[in-house]
Scaffold this active site. Structure first.
Site, PDB file in Angstrom:
ATOM      1  N   ASP A  11       0.815  -1.226   0.000  1.00  0.00           N
ATOM      2  CA  ASP A  11       0.000   0.000   0.000  1.00  0.00           C
ATOM      3  C   ASP A  11       0.844   1.270   0.000  1.00  0.00           C
ATOM      4  O   ASP A  11       0.468   2.286   0.577  1.00  0.00           O
ATOM      5  CB  ASP A  11      -0.977   0.016   1.201  1.00  0.00           C
ATOM      6  CG  ASP A  11      -1.749  -1.275   1.300  1.00  0.00           C
ATOM      7  OD1 ASP A  11      -2.270  -1.716   0.259  1.00  0.00           O
ATOM      8  OD2 ASP A  11      -1.811  -1.864   2.397  1.00  0.00           O
TER       9      ASP A  11
ATOM     10  N   GLY B 243       1.503   2.958  -2.646  1.00  0.00           N
ATOM     11  CA  GLY B 243       1.090   3.821  -3.759  1.00  0.00           C
ATOM     12  C   GLY B 243       1.741   3.389  -5.072  1.00  0.00           C
ATOM     13  O   GLY B 243       1.965   4.211  -5.956  1.00  0.00           O
ATOM     14  N   LYS B 244       2.012   2.091  -5.182  1.00  0.00           N
ATOM     15  CA  LYS B 244       2.654   1.567  -6.400  1.00  0.00           C
ATOM     16  C   LYS B 244       1.755   1.750  -7.619  1.00  0.00           C
ATOM     17  O   LYS B 244       2.243   1.960  -8.722  1.00  0.00           O
ATOM     18  CB  LYS B 244       2.989   0.076  -6.247  1.00  0.00           C
ATOM     19  CG  LYS B 244       4.021  -0.218  -5.186  1.00  0.00           C
ATOM     20  CD  LYS B 244       4.303  -1.703  -5.079  1.00  0.00           C
ATOM     21  CE  LYS B 244       3.157  -2.522  -4.532  1.00  0.00           C
ATOM     22  NZ  LYS B 244       2.821  -2.291  -3.123  1.00  0.00           N
TER      23      LYS B 244
ATOM     24  N   LYS C 289      -0.265   4.155  -8.605  1.00  0.00           N
ATOM     25  CA  LYS C 289      -0.100   5.429  -9.300  1.00  0.00           C
ATOM     26  C   LYS C 289       1.245   5.480 -10.021  1.00  0.00           C
ATOM     27  O   LYS C 289       1.337   5.949 -11.152  1.00  0.00           O
ATOM     28  CB  LYS C 289      -0.214   6.597  -8.306  1.00  0.00           C
ATOM     29  CG  LYS C 289       0.220   7.899  -8.958  1.00  0.00           C
ATOM     30  CD  LYS C 289       0.154   9.118  -8.086  1.00  0.00           C
ATOM     31  CE  LYS C 289       0.985  10.223  -8.723  1.00  0.00           C
ATOM     32  NZ  LYS C 289       0.906  11.491  -8.024  1.00  0.00           N
TER      33      LYS C 289
ATOM     34  N   GLY D 165      -4.300  -4.953  -4.570  1.00  0.00           N
ATOM     35  CA  GLY D 165      -5.430  -4.186  -5.070  1.00  0.00           C
ATOM     36  C   GLY D 165      -5.128  -2.723  -5.150  1.00  0.00           C
ATOM     37  O   GLY D 165      -4.438  -2.187  -4.303  1.00  0.00           O
ATOM     38  N   HIS D 166      -5.579  -2.117  -6.212  1.00  0.00           N
ATOM     39  CA  HIS D 166      -5.552  -0.668  -6.230  1.00  0.00           C
ATOM     40  C   HIS D 166      -6.684  -0.128  -7.085  1.00  0.00           C
ATOM     41  O   HIS D 166      -7.174  -0.788  -7.984  1.00  0.00           O
ATOM     42  CB  HIS D 166      -4.193  -0.114  -6.681  1.00  0.00           C
ATOM     43  CG  HIS D 166      -3.589  -0.825  -7.828  1.00  0.00           C
ATOM     44  ND1 HIS D 166      -2.422  -1.510  -7.725  1.00  0.00           N
ATOM     45  CD2 HIS D 166      -4.007  -0.948  -9.094  1.00  0.00           C
ATOM     46  CE1 HIS D 166      -2.148  -2.047  -8.893  1.00  0.00           C
ATOM     47  NE2 HIS D 166      -3.083  -1.715  -9.743  1.00  0.00           N
TER      48      HIS D 166
ATOM     49  N   GLN E 127       2.227  -6.186  -2.965  1.00  0.00           N
ATOM     50  CA  GLN E 127       2.587  -6.150  -1.532  1.00  0.00           C
ATOM     51  C   GLN E 127       3.880  -5.337  -1.354  1.00  0.00           C
ATOM     52  O   GLN E 127       4.130  -4.438  -2.134  1.00  0.00           O
ATOM     53  CB  GLN E 127       2.717  -7.569  -0.955  1.00  0.00           C
ATOM     54  CG  GLN E 127       1.388  -8.312  -0.820  1.00  0.00           C
ATOM     55  CD  GLN E 127       0.954  -9.037  -2.076  1.00  0.00           C
ATOM     56  OE1 GLN E 127       1.749  -9.745  -2.663  1.00  0.00           O
ATOM     57  NE2 GLN E 127      -0.284  -8.896  -2.487  1.00  0.00           N
TER      58      GLN E 127
HETATM   59  P1  IMP Z   1      -2.246 -12.944   2.383  1.00  0.00           P
HETATM   60  O1  IMP Z   1      -1.345 -12.424   1.319  1.00  0.00           O
HETATM   61  O2  IMP Z   1      -3.704 -12.752   2.087  1.00  0.00           O
HETATM   62  O3  IMP Z   1      -1.913 -14.368   2.766  1.00  0.00           O
HETATM   63  O4  IMP Z   1      -1.997 -12.078   3.706  1.00  0.00           O
HETATM   64  C1  IMP Z   1      -0.764 -12.131   4.431  1.00  0.00           C
HETATM   65  C2  IMP Z   1      -0.407 -10.760   4.975  1.00  0.00           C
HETATM   66  O5  IMP Z   1      -0.089  -9.892   3.888  1.00  0.00           O
HETATM   67  C3  IMP Z   1      -1.531 -10.066   5.739  1.00  0.00           C
HETATM   68  O6  IMP Z   1      -0.949  -9.263   6.753  1.00  0.00           O
HETATM   69  C4  IMP Z   1      -2.163  -9.157   4.695  1.00  0.00           C
HETATM   70  O7  IMP Z   1      -2.826  -8.058   5.280  1.00  0.00           O
HETATM   71  C5  IMP Z   1      -0.925  -8.729   3.943  1.00  0.00           C
HETATM   72  N1  IMP Z   1      -1.201  -8.340   2.549  1.00  0.00           N
HETATM   73  C6  IMP Z   1      -1.453  -9.142   1.498  1.00  0.00           C
HETATM   74  N2  IMP Z   1      -1.635  -8.424   0.374  1.00  0.00           N
HETATM   75  C7  IMP Z   1      -1.481  -7.134   0.714  1.00  0.00           C
HETATM   76  C8  IMP Z   1      -1.499  -5.903  -0.023  1.00  0.00           C
HETATM   77  O8  IMP Z   1      -1.691  -5.860  -1.253  1.00  0.00           O
HETATM   78  N3  IMP Z   1      -1.283  -4.764   0.700  1.00  0.00           N
HETATM   79  C9  IMP Z   1      -1.023  -4.782   2.032  1.00  0.00           C
HETATM   80  N4  IMP Z   1      -0.980  -5.915   2.755  1.00  0.00           N
HETATM   81  C10 IMP Z   1      -1.201  -7.076   2.103  1.00  0.00           C
END
Ligand code: IMP
Length: 442
Positions: free
Chosen positions: A13, A15-16, A18, A40-41, A228
Site C-alpha cells: 500500500d 502507492g505503487k 499510481k 489491489g488498487h 505487496q
Molecule cells: P495474504 O497475502 O492474504 O496471505 O496475507 C498475508 C499478509 O499480507 C496479511 O498481513 C495481509 O494483510 C498482507 N497483505 C497481502 N496483500 C497485501 C497488499 O496488497 N497490501 C497490504 N498488505 C497485504
C-alpha cells in the site's frame, strides 16, 4: 530502453498503482510476478475509477501488453470478473492480456482453507486477506498444485483424488464440515471446474517467459510490477506475518522467467509514513490523534478488504533493509502531501533493543517486538503541497524532510508524489528514473 522492477519498500500500500500507471507509457509491457487477488488498487483513469486486484493497471493504457507471470496464483473467478468489468467499460483485453501457462490456479477451496485456518488460529492469526493465497502457494510447493497448463490435463482427476482427502481432513481438523461449504470439495466437482476454466482461459494462456524474452530481444522494455511490499516477502519479511510469495525484486526473475541479467534497475516505492494491514510487528506504529490524522487524511483503508490500516512514522531501518534486499537505487516517495498539516514529523532512524542501539532489522520476532524506536523530529511545514510540480516549490521543511530520507536510506529520490492524480507529481531533474525511462515521465 530499460527493464525496471517496481517494488514496495514497506508493508504494501505504498502507492505503487499510481507510480506504475505513470510509468506505463514508457514501456511496451507490464508483468506481475507474484501474489494474486490479495493485491489491489483503485486507478482513476479519465473520469472513471477502476478497481483491480489481479490485472496490472497497464491494461488501461491501450497499447500495453499485460502479463500475469508464472509466480502468481490466479483465481479464475476473480480474473473473469475483472476482465468483464473492464470490457463492460470499453477496455479491450483480448489480444493484450496474457496468463502464464505455468502460473498456479487458485481454486475455490483455497479461500475456504484460508478462512478456516485464520478462524482457528485465534490470537495467532496472520490477518490475511482471506483470498486463499497461502493455501494456493502451499499446494504449489507441496507439488499438489494445478497450473494453468494442467487445467485440461487428463491426469487432473487423479491429482484431485490425492489432494482432496488432505484438504477435507484439514478442514475437519479445524472444525469445519467440508460438505457444508458453498464450494464442493470433491475430485469430480474440482475437475469439472477446471475443465470449464480451461476453455475460458484459453485465449489468454501463453508462455510468458518466451513472450517477454522475445520482446526484450527486439529492444522492447518491460515494467515488472511487484505487489505487496518487501516486508511482506515470504523470505525477507517479518515471518510468519508475511504473504506467501517473493514480493521483493528477486521474485521478478523467478516469477516471470526473465533472467536477473535482463533487469536494468529497481525503483522502490516508499510512502512518506508507514502503514500495515494484518498482524505482525510494526516498530514505529502510532496510536492516538496522529494515527487518526494519517488514516483519515491518507485514506488508509484496505482496497481489497476495507480494513482500517495501522499507521506509523516512516522507519528508515525498514527502508534501508528494503533498499539492500531489492537493490534499489531510485525511490518514488509517495503521499508527502498527507503530512501537510502536522506540526511535527518523526522519522525512526534506529532501534533500541534491550538498551542497545540496533541499525539493522532483526530476524527474531521477539526482538522486533521489544524495539523502542529512536526518532529524529522535524518541524512540519503546515502548508498545502498538493499538486506542487517542482521540488523547489515545496516548503523548505518539506524539502529538508525529503533530503533527509534520501540521505538516511542511501538511494536517490527520483520522484515525489504530491497527490493521487497522475499530474500531482514532482520528477526530480536528471534523475536515475529518467535515465531508465528514456526521458521525462508523466
Ligand atoms: P495474504 O497475502 O492474504 O496471505 O496475507 C498475508 C499478509 O499480507 C496479511 O498481513 C495481509 O494483510 C498482507 N497483505 C497481502 N496483500 C497485501 C497488499 O496488497 N497490501 C497490504 N498488505 C497485504
Amino acid at each position: 530502453m530499460s527493464n525496471v522492477v517496481v517494488v514496495g519498500m514497506q508493508w504494501g500500500d505504498e502507492g505503487k498503482g499510481k507510480v506504475v500507471d505513470l510509468l506505463c507509457p514508457k514501456f511496451e509491457a507490464v508483468a506481475r510476478y507474484q501474489g494474486g487477488n490479495n493485491a489491489g488498487h483503485t486507478v482513476k483513469f479519465g473520469d472513471q475509477h477502476f478497481s483491480l486486484h489481479l490485472i496490472p493497471s497497464g491494461i488501461l493504457h491501450a497499447d500495453m501488453q499485460c502479463y500475469l507471470g508464472n509466480g502468481m496464483v490466479v483465481n479464475p473467478d476473480a480474473f473473469f470478473e475483472e476482465t468483464s468489468n473492464l470490457e463492460a467499460r470499453g477496455v479491450e483485453v483480448e489480444g493484450r492480456l496474457w496468463v502464464s501457462d505455468r502460473a498456479q490456479v487458485l481454486l475455490p477451496m483455497h479461500p475456504e482453507i484460508d478462512l478456516a485456518r485464520e478462524a482457528a488460529a485465534g490470537n495467532a492469526k496472520i490477518g490475511t486477506t482471506s483470498r486463499g493465497i497461502g493455501p494456493a502457494y502451499e499446494h504449489k510447493v507441496s507439488r499438489f498444485g494445478i497450473r494453468v497448463a494442467d487445467l485440461d490435463s487428463e491426469a487432473l482427476m487423479g491429482r484431485f483424488e490425492m489432494l482432496v482427502p488432505r484438504v477435507r481432513a484439514e478442514l475437519e481438523g479445524l472444525g469445519v464440515d467440508p460438505d457444508a461449504l458453498a464450494t464442493p470439495i470433491n475430485a469430480t466437482a474440482l475437475t469439472d471446474y477446471c475443465r470449464e476454466v480451461a476453455v475460458r482461459l484459453a485465449p489468454y494462456k501463453t508462455d510468458v517467459s518466451l513472450a517477454l524474452n522475445d520482446l526484450i530481444g527486439v529492444g522492447g522494455s518491460v515494467l515488472f510490477e511487484g505487489a505487496q511490499g518487501a516486508l511482506l516477502d515470504i523470505d525477507h519479511g517479518s515471518y510468519p506475518y508475511v504473504t506467501s510469495s517473493n514480493s521483493s525484486s528477486g521474485g521478478a526473475a523467478i516469477g516471470t522467467g526473465v533472467p536477473p541479467t535482463a533487469m536494468d534497475g529497481v525503483l522502490g516505492v516508499l510512502k512518506a509514513y508507514g502503514t500495515r494491514v494484518g498482524e505482525g510487528p510494526f516498530p514505529a506504529e502510532l496510536d492516538g490523534t496522529v494515527l487518526e490524522y494519517l488514516r483519515d487524511r491518507g485514506r488508509e483503508f484496505g482496497t481489497t478488504t476495507g480494513r482500517p490500516r495501522r499507521c506509523g512514522w516512516l522507519d528508515t531501518v525498514v527502508a534501508r533493509y528494503a533498499r539492500r534486499i531489492n537493490g534499489i537505487r531510485a525511490i518514488a516517495l509517495t503521499k508527502l502531501d498527507v503530512l501537510d498539516d502536522l506540526e511535527e514529523i518523526k522519522v525512526c532512524v534506529g532501534y533500541n533493543i534491550d538498551g542497545e542501539r540496533v541499525d539493522e532489522l532483526p530476524a527474531d520476532l521477539a526482538k522486533l517486538g521489544r524495539v523502542q524506536p529512536i526518532y529524529e523530529t522535524f518541524p512540519g511545514w503546515q502548508e498545502n503541497t498538493i499538486g506542487r510540480l517542482r521540488f523547489d516549490d515545496l516548503p523548505v521543511n518539506a524539502q529538508q524532510y525529503v533530503r533527509f530520507i534520501e540521505e538516511e536510506v542511501g538511494a536517490e529520490i527520483s520522484l515525489v508524489s504530491t497527490g493521487p492524480k497522475r499530474e500531482e507529481t514532482i520528477m526530480m531533474d536528471d534523475s536515475l528514473l529518467e535515465s531508465w525511462t528514456g526521458g521525462l515521465v508523466g
